[in-house]
Write an enzyme that holds these catalytic residues in place. Sequence first.
Site, mmCIF file in Angstrom:
data_model
loop_
_atom_site.group_PDB
_atom_site.id
_atom_site.type_symbol
_atom_site.label_atom_id
_atom_site.label_comp_id
_atom_site.label_asym_id
_atom_site.label_seq_id
_atom_site.Cartn_x
_atom_site.Cartn_y
_atom_site.Cartn_z
ATOM 1 N N GLY A 14 149.376 -13.340 20.479
ATOM 2 C CA GLY A 14 148.848 -14.561 20.733
ATOM 3 C C GLY A 14 146.845 -13.852 20.699
ATOM 4 N N ARG A 17 143.877 -17.471 18.886
ATOM 5 C CA ARG A 17 143.015 -18.861 19.536
ATOM 6 C C ARG A 17 143.513 -18.141 20.617
ATOM 7 N NH1 ARG A 17 147.365 -23.617 18.026
ATOM 8 N NH2 ARG A 17 149.137 -23.012 18.947
ATOM 9 N N ASN A 85 150.307 -12.043 26.110
ATOM 10 C CA ASN A 85 149.635 -13.505 26.368
ATOM 11 C C ASN A 85 150.783 -14.245 25.675
ATOM 12 O OD1 ASN A 85 147.397 -16.099 26.400
ATOM 13 N ND2 ASN A 85 147.821 -15.377 24.025
ATOM 14 N N SER A 138 150.719 -18.110 35.129
ATOM 15 C CA SER A 138 150.319 -19.727 34.769
ATOM 16 C C SER A 138 150.889 -19.824 36.360
ATOM 17 C CB SER A 138 151.254 -20.412 34.086
ATOM 18 O OG SER A 138 150.972 -21.882 34.237
ATOM 19 N N TYR A 151 159.260 -25.562 31.080
ATOM 20 C CA TYR A 151 157.845 -24.062 30.882
ATOM 21 C C TYR A 151 157.995 -23.481 32.700
ATOM 22 C CZ TYR A 151 153.970 -22.934 30.661
ATOM 23 O OH TYR A 151 152.362 -22.189 30.173
ATOM 24 N N ALA A 153 159.584 -23.318 35.270
ATOM 25 C CA ALA A 153 161.137 -22.267 34.928
ATOM 26 C C ALA A 153 160.418 -20.576 33.947
ATOM 27 C CB ALA A 153 162.236 -23.488 34.846
ATOM 28 N N LYS A 155 158.248 -19.391 33.223
ATOM 29 C CA LYS A 155 157.108 -19.286 34.063
ATOM 30 C C LYS A 155 157.389 -18.117 35.304
ATOM 31 C CE LYS A 155 154.038 -18.506 30.993
ATOM 32 N NZ LYS A 155 153.791 -17.529 30.226
ATOM 33 N N ILE A 184 143.682 -25.091 31.111
ATOM 34 C CA ILE A 184 142.933 -24.917 29.972
ATOM 35 C C ILE A 184 142.673 -25.148 29.126
ATOM 36 C CG2 ILE A 184 142.164 -22.243 28.950
ATOM 37 C CD1 ILE A 184 142.159 -21.748 32.384
#
Length: 246
Positions: A14, A17, A85, A138, A151, A153, A155, A184
């Site tokens: 990734g 960007r 990433n 994260s 999300y 869960a 992570k 971010i």
Amino acid sequence: MSIDPQGKVALVTGANRGIGKAIAESLLAHGAAKVYAAVRNPASAQELIDAHPGKVEAIALDNTKPDTITAAAQAASDVEIVVNNAGVLKTSSALSDTAFDDFAFELDVNVYGLLRVAKAFAPVLKANGGGALVQLNSVASLKSFSPFATYCASKAAAYSFTQSLRSDLGAQGTLVVSVHPGPIATDMGDDAGFDQADPPSVVGESMIAALKSGSFHSFPDTMAQQIGGAYAGFAEAVVEVEMAEP
């Protein structure tokens, strides 16, 4: 165990960007000899390639497609630092009508993707002296936020696997780093509605510091540092020490 990016070959998923691009730029700023920009569409990394002539090579990699990961590991056989990433985020609470579908999507990219990348690149890193595997996890892996329940869960699961990988890959001399950004300023951050967010460059620099110091955890930004500070005692006493299996 630590690793200095100076003169090393790295791969960042990734990298076209946001945080991924910032990480690639930090690696190059700290002397990396080459960075593979591992992205779904190699053409999307052209801006990064143009900015660093002769230093960046785009290769195809999709965390949901194991064949592309295997092919990338074969193409990047000289890689010494792998940064996983790439990730996705859905705005879905635990009671959302779309929770099951959203969670399945996030698991495929954020969790299974990590396992696919780790499995494919572990032998490559071993062959090249150990190196490092970095996972972007994260603060959501430590603290659940209701609007992003699925999300968070996903992570949390990725962070759990990262802890296991630290032990598994440590046996072959591979440093594992778990990076825990908060809000971010990226497209994903904008989609999540973050009004105040630190620039993605802080993630890259924090990751570099963790690699050089051999630290397992990296808490890059303002919110992350607050959560990381509160979490530090537990991390040091439980997560970062070898314990007998139950």
